[in-house]
Design a protein around this motif. Structure first.
Motif, short mmCIF file in Angstrom:
data_model
loop_
_atom_site.label_atom_id
_atom_site.label_comp_id
_atom_site.label_asym_id
_atom_site.label_seq_id
_atom_site.Cartn_x
_atom_site.Cartn_y
_atom_site.Cartn_z
N ILE A 48 0.84 -1.20 0.00
CA ILE A 48 0.00 0.00 0.00
C ILE A 48 0.87 1.25 0.00
CG2 ILE A 48 -1.68 1.34 1.34
CD1 ILE A 48 -2.68 -1.31 2.48
N ILE A 49 0.56 2.17 -0.89
CA ILE A 49 1.09 3.52 -0.82
C ILE A 49 0.05 4.37 -0.10
CG2 ILE A 49 1.27 5.61 -2.22
CD1 ILE A 49 3.19 4.23 -4.02
N LEU A 74 4.66 5.23 3.48
CA LEU A 74 4.16 6.57 3.78
C LEU A 74 4.74 7.55 2.76
CD1 LEU A 74 4.53 6.61 7.67
CD2 LEU A 74 2.77 5.54 6.24
N CYS A 75 3.86 8.36 2.17
CA CYS A 75 4.30 9.25 1.09
C CYS A 75 3.76 10.65 1.28
CB CYS A 75 3.83 8.70 -0.26
SG CYS A 75 4.59 7.12 -0.71
N ASN A 76 4.48 11.60 0.75
CA ASN A 76 4.09 13.01 0.77
C ASN A 76 3.18 13.28 -0.42
OD1 ASN A 76 3.90 15.77 0.70
ND2 ASN A 76 6.10 16.16 0.53
N PRO A 77 1.92 13.62 -0.19
CA PRO A 77 1.01 13.87 -1.31
C PRO A 77 1.41 15.04 -2.18
CG PRO A 77 0.01 14.52 0.78
CD PRO A 77 1.26 13.79 1.11
N ASP A 78 2.33 15.88 -1.71
CA ASP A 78 2.75 17.04 -2.48
C ASP A 78 4.02 16.80 -3.29
OD1 ASP A 78 0.66 18.78 -1.69
OD2 ASP A 78 1.64 19.05 0.25
N VAL A 96 -3.17 2.27 -3.82
CA VAL A 96 -2.86 3.63 -3.40
C VAL A 96 -4.03 4.16 -2.58
CG1 VAL A 96 -2.41 6.00 -4.12
CG2 VAL A 96 -1.39 4.10 -5.39
N LEU A 97 -3.75 4.63 -1.39
CA LEU A 97 -4.77 5.23 -0.54
C LEU A 97 -4.52 6.72 -0.45
CD1 LEU A 97 -4.94 2.69 2.43
CD2 LEU A 97 -6.58 2.95 0.58
N GLY A 98 -5.55 7.50 -0.78
CA GLY A 98 -5.44 8.94 -0.59
C GLY A 98 -5.33 9.73 -1.86
N MET A 99 -5.50 11.05 -1.70
CA MET A 99 -5.34 12.04 -2.75
C MET A 99 -6.45 12.02 -3.79
SD MET A 99 -1.28 11.77 -3.31
CE MET A 99 -1.32 12.92 -4.67
N PRO A 142 7.66 -8.99 6.13
CA PRO A 142 6.20 -8.88 6.25
C PRO A 142 5.82 -7.73 7.19
CG PRO A 142 6.95 -11.14 6.60
CD PRO A 142 8.17 -10.28 6.62
N ASN A 143 4.62 -7.23 7.02
CA ASN A 143 4.04 -6.15 7.84
C ASN A 143 5.03 -5.03 8.15
OD1 ASN A 143 5.32 -8.00 9.80
ND2 ASN A 143 4.28 -6.87 11.39
N SER A 144 5.80 -4.62 7.13
CA SER A 144 6.78 -3.56 7.32
C SER A 144 6.16 -2.19 7.08
CB SER A 144 7.99 -3.77 6.40
OG SER A 144 7.59 -4.09 5.10
N ILE A 145 6.79 -1.19 7.68
CA ILE A 145 6.34 0.20 7.59
C ILE A 145 7.48 0.99 6.97
CG2 ILE A 145 5.64 2.23 8.92
CD1 ILE A 145 4.72 0.14 11.12
N MET A 146 7.27 1.49 5.77
CA MET A 146 8.32 2.22 5.05
C MET A 146 8.14 3.72 5.23
SD MET A 146 8.84 -0.88 4.06
CE MET A 146 7.29 -1.34 3.31
#
Length: 485
Positions: A48-49, A74-78, A96-99, A142-146
């Motif tokens: 997931i992004i 985790l990504c910067n929407p800008d 992709v979740l968001g934006m 598995p179940n990592s947080i980037m």
């Protein structure tokens, strides 16, 4: 150790989000968790992004992804098109979740026309047919947080964390400050480690979390909270702006603790905060350590102590020479970190979590066990055979009170190897480099006074205050090749 879903259930009846609907947070997280769990039934959990602008949806989506054991980036929407292209080339996400309008996969065609991410229905169909992921890049853990990190290069990397590494950071923080619950006011981006960890501290400990965009705060709008019961985290440029407003300065002075990190703070700023009795806690940490591993407590700061403070309980710091030997107190060397909160590498390459992590920073541990940062190996400038660390020069220039911002770099020089170059923002239009140099003569050795002085209207810093040194090199090169006459 409590899992994400346990923590979510513990807060189901609490009104813990200030300025947002706590029940809505819980509802979004629970519903998305169920959907992601159903998708995972068709194979490994989807990558997931997370690029959600709205804070409540960002945090609820983050917890849902963690609870469903989905790798989440985790990504910067800008971010711009070039940055997003880097991300999609690296990640190859399923979802992709968001934006967009809340539906998965809605934003990518607008951002990066050459990349298309599978929709929710496409993921379901693909997995029901036994095809597994729609890409060939698997997550190493598995179940990592980037968590994104770019340093000064501007090239986006993702530091690989897990729920366990983030929890270790929270536990070290609460033990160090002797807290059961942590209340935080967050004005930093939630996709950045400094913002995310404020949420984690409150979420894990059952504390309150208030979220306020910094631009809103800077305009004078504040939340109705009891500051003496809250932590707030700032980067130096934010602190500088708040101290320019007397009302916000008074408001800030009432906080229990004002954590300061993200970039080195200059002496003039620290002295100003001390003058106004701001309960400042300068910190040292990074994305790779899940935020701070050393912090100076506010009482020590107000009493005049200057350092990054003592090492938090979940971490260990040693100072080593170039041969790897551990140095004694007050001896400057390379900083090496061992911590339970250490990341597991940079996606997609993992490292041994038990291995020591040597950073680029130079420093020493004093007799009280306080960590002192003196500069960075990569920033070291060698001119005429002399080793110079920009932090010392920048601090001296800041002390003249003639510049609003300053960065010292080295540029190639055929006679000296490197020439010291000061790129600065003058506080007033009539301030010249000659005036500043005159004030520096009694404070710095002659070889430490920059040869080139380049005035600018702004310096290229990111939202955390870190300078982009590549851009500064370009500015300096162009200036020297085409000097202003």
């Amino acid at each position: 150790m409590e899992r994400p879903l346990d923590c979510l259930n513990n807060l189901v009846h609490d009104d813990w989000l200030i300025g947002y609907d706590s029940r809505q947070f819980n509802q979004i997280a629970q519903e998305l968790y169920l959907e992601l769990t159903q998708l995972s039934a068709y194979g490994t959990p989807p990558k997931i992004i997370l690029a959600e602008r709205e804070p409540l949806r960002f945090l609820a989506s983050f917890i849902a992804a963690c609870a469903a054991n989905c790798p989440v980036f985790l990504c910067n929407p800008d971010w711009g098109t070039q940055e997003w292209q880097q991300v999609f080339d690296l990640v190859h996400p399923d979802i992709v979740l968001g934006m967009g309008n809340g539906e998965w996969g809605t934003c990518t065609e607008r951002l990066v026309p050459s990349v298309r991410v599978a929709s929710r229905r496409e993921v379901e169909v693909s997995r029901s047919m036994g095809n597994g992921h729609n890409n060939n890049s698997q997550c190493p853990i598995p179940n990592s947080i980037m968590i994104p990190t770019g340093g000064s290069s501007g090239q986006i990397k993702f530091s690989i964390h897990t729920w366990e590494t983030l929890i270790s950071s929270v536990q070290g923080f609460t033990e160090y400050f002797q807290l059961i619950q942590v209340n935080s006011l967050c004005v930093l981006p939630l996709y950045h480690v400094s913002g995310l960890m404020q949420f984690m501290r409150s979420f894990i400990t059952g504390g309150k979390l208030a979220i306020l965009p910094f631009k809103v705060l800077e305009s004078g709008q504040i939340l109705n909270i009891k500051q003496s019961e809250f932590f707030i985290s700032l980067v130096p440029t934010q602190l500088q702006r708040l101290l320019q407003n007397p009302e916000l300065t008074k408001w800030l002075s009432q906080f229990n603790t004002v954590l300061l990190g993200g970039a080195p703070a200059w002496n003039e700023l620290l002295e100003k905060a001390r003058f106004y009795r701001i309960r400042l806690a300068p910190t040292y940490g990074m994305t790779e350590t899940a935020s701070q591993i050393a912090t100076l407590k506010p009482d020590d700061f107000l009493s005049g102590k200057i350092s990054s403070g003592q090492i938090l309980p979940h971490a260990k710091v040693t100072i080593r020479n170039q041969q790897g030997e551990i140095l004694n107190s007050n001896q400057i060397g390379n900083i090496t970190i061992h911590a339970q909160s250490l990341s597991l590498g940079y996606y997609p390459i993992t490292r041994d979590n038990q291995a020591d992590f040597q950073v680029d920073d130079l420093g020493f541990l004093d007799n009280q066990g306080h960590l002192n940062i003196v500069g960075r190996n990569s920033d070291k400038i060698i001119t005429g055979g002399e080793n110079i660390y920009p932090a010392e020069i920048e601090s001296a220039i800041q002390a003249t009170q003639m510049v609003a911002d300053i960065c010292v770099i080295g540029i190639p020089d055929k006679h000296w190897g490197q020439a010291l170059t000061a790129i600065y923002i003058p506080k007033k239009s009539d301030i010249s480099a000659l005036k500043i140099q005159t004030l520096l003569k009694d404070k710095l050795s002659k070889f430490k006074i920059p040869k080139y002085w380049i005035p600018q209207q702004y310096l290229p810093r990111n939202s955390q205050g870190k300078i982009n040194r590549q851009q500064l090199q370009q500015i300096a090169t162009e200036f020297i090749q085409n000097p202003i006459t």
